[in-house]
Design an enzyme around this catalytic site. Structure first.
Site, mmCIF file in Angstrom:
data_model
loop_
_atom_site.group_PDB
_atom_site.id
_atom_site.type_symbol
_atom_site.label_atom_id
_atom_site.label_comp_id
_atom_site.label_asym_id
_atom_site.label_seq_id
_atom_site.Cartn_x
_atom_site.Cartn_y
_atom_site.Cartn_z
ATOM 1 N N ASN A 1 0.878 -1.175 0.000
ATOM 2 C CA ASN A 1 0.000 0.000 0.000
ATOM 3 C C ASN A 1 0.912 1.220 0.000
ATOM 4 O OD1 ASN A 1 -1.432 2.321 0.856
ATOM 5 N ND2 ASN A 1 -3.069 1.051 1.697
ATOM 6 N N GLU B 1 -3.962 1.996 -2.908
ATOM 7 C CA GLU B 1 -4.033 3.436 -2.650
ATOM 8 C C GLU B 1 -3.118 4.215 -3.602
ATOM 9 O OE1 GLU B 1 -5.458 5.359 0.998
ATOM 10 O OE2 GLU B 1 -4.287 3.822 2.030
ATOM 11 N N ASP C 1 -3.990 -4.959 0.873
ATOM 12 C CA ASP C 1 -4.249 -4.342 2.177
ATOM 13 C C ASP C 1 -5.620 -4.810 2.609
ATOM 14 O OD1 ASP C 1 -4.828 -2.800 4.355
ATOM 15 O OD2 ASP C 1 -4.480 -0.868 3.377
ATOM 16 N N ASN D 1 -6.815 -4.538 5.696
ATOM 17 C CA ASN D 1 -7.322 -3.742 6.819
ATOM 18 C C ASN D 1 -7.921 -4.616 7.920
ATOM 19 O OD1 ASN D 1 -6.782 -0.890 6.669
ATOM 20 N ND2 ASN D 1 -8.002 -0.839 4.791
ATOM 21 N N ASP E 1 -1.577 -6.259 6.043
ATOM 22 C CA ASP E 1 -1.321 -6.530 4.615
ATOM 23 C C ASP E 1 -0.898 -7.990 4.489
ATOM 24 O OD1 ASP E 1 -1.140 -3.570 3.279
ATOM 25 O OD2 ASP E 1 -0.360 -3.581 5.344
ATOM 26 N N ASP F 1 2.741 4.676 4.970
ATOM 27 C CA ASP F 1 2.546 4.137 6.325
ATOM 28 C C ASP F 1 2.533 2.600 6.329
ATOM 29 O OD1 ASP F 1 0.180 4.510 4.891
ATOM 30 O OD2 ASP F 1 -1.014 5.104 6.622
ATOM 31 N N HIS F 2 2.602 1.966 5.143
ATOM 32 C CA HIS F 2 2.647 0.506 5.038
ATOM 33 C C HIS F 2 4.008 0.039 4.519
ATOM 34 C CE1 HIS F 2 -1.847 -0.309 5.178
ATOM 35 N NE2 HIS F 2 -1.832 0.997 4.963
#
Length: 256
Positions: free
Chosen positions: A7, A34, A145, A147, A216, A245-246
DNA sequence: ATGGTAGAAACTCTA
């Protein structure tokens, strides 16, 4: 065969990091989430120069998925059939005889949110679709991802996260139902370090403080899982200037 | 105490 997912939280911002990462790791498949780019703005030329084909399904500002591949992909699908969804979260294609499904599961915001109900509906539609896809494609990999952190050991502070979005019981049940449909969590096929996470909030110095979640995943059909020799999280890009952030997750399959 | 950071876009929403 090396499969990866990342991501990137804006491919426009992260493109130099993605090009650097693929030149270093040379994955056969890299699923991105994303991207936050309309298809007309997708950086296909730069990716082509790096030696990769690209399939993509994007939208402005939010969501967007892509699959970068060394060999050309075929039979691309850009939605969950029968699930009416304007958000660009799904992309599937066949690469080197493996069906690759790249997903960006809705975040859900909070368990009280309408977006949480959408997340659960979305995930139920994904499972129903994949039950059929696994019959059509015994060699299938589902990357993205999700989530969802499946287990206590996937959360830095499970007591604090219990019942919260990303770690609520209905989400974890939905994840387990997906596994029951015939998928294996490649990361858990192997011994792994404690505190293995793929996402850390930008806020509160979460990465430095090891306050992460493993959300993930690379899930493999039982046939592909048999040929999997490794699955690792590459935290190095999380240390970069202006990181996503991933972190990327990489699975290796023995080429047959 | 409900904060804080990042991205895209546009004075807010999403994560």
């Amino acid at each position: 065969m090396k499969l990866a997912t990342w991501n990137v939280n804006s491919l426009k911002v992260r493109l130099p990091q993605v090009l650097d990462w693929v030149s270093k790791h040379r994955p056969d498949v890299l699923c991105l989430q994303e991207t936050k780019l309309e298809d007309a703005n997708f950086p296909a030329a730069a990716i082509r120069e790096a030696g990769y084909h690209a399939l993509f399904s994007g939208q402005k500002t939010y969501n967007g998925v892509a699959i970068l591949t060394r060999a050309a992909g075929s039979d691309a699908v850009t939605s969950i059939p029968g699930f009416d969804d304007p958000q660009k979260r799904t992309l599937a294609a066949t690469i080197d005889g493996v069906r690759i499904v790249c997903i960006y599961v809705p975040n859900g915001e909070s368990v009280e949110s309408e977006k949480y109900q959408y997340k659960l509906r979305w995930f139920a539609a994904l499972r129903a679709w994949l039950e059929n896809e696994l019959k059509r494609f015994p060699r299938l990999a589902l990357l993205g991802d999700f989530n969802i952190a499946p287990e206590n050991r996937d959360v830095h502070d499970p007591a604090a996260w219990e019942g919260k979005v990303l770690f609520s019981r209905p989400e974890r049940d939905a994840f387990n139902e997906l596994l029951a449909a015939g998928l294996r969590d490649s990361f858990r096929l192997f011994a792994q370090p404690e505190h293995s996470f793929t996402w850390w909030d930008y806020r509160m110095n979460a990465f430095r403080r090891k306050m992460g979640l493993r959300i993930d995943h690379v899930l493999l059909s039982t046939e592909l899982a048999r040929s999997c020799t490794a699955c690792t999280i590459d935290v190095e890009p999380r240390n970069a200037e202006r990181p996503s952030d991933h972190a990327p997750v990489v699975a290796e399959l023995e080429t047959t």
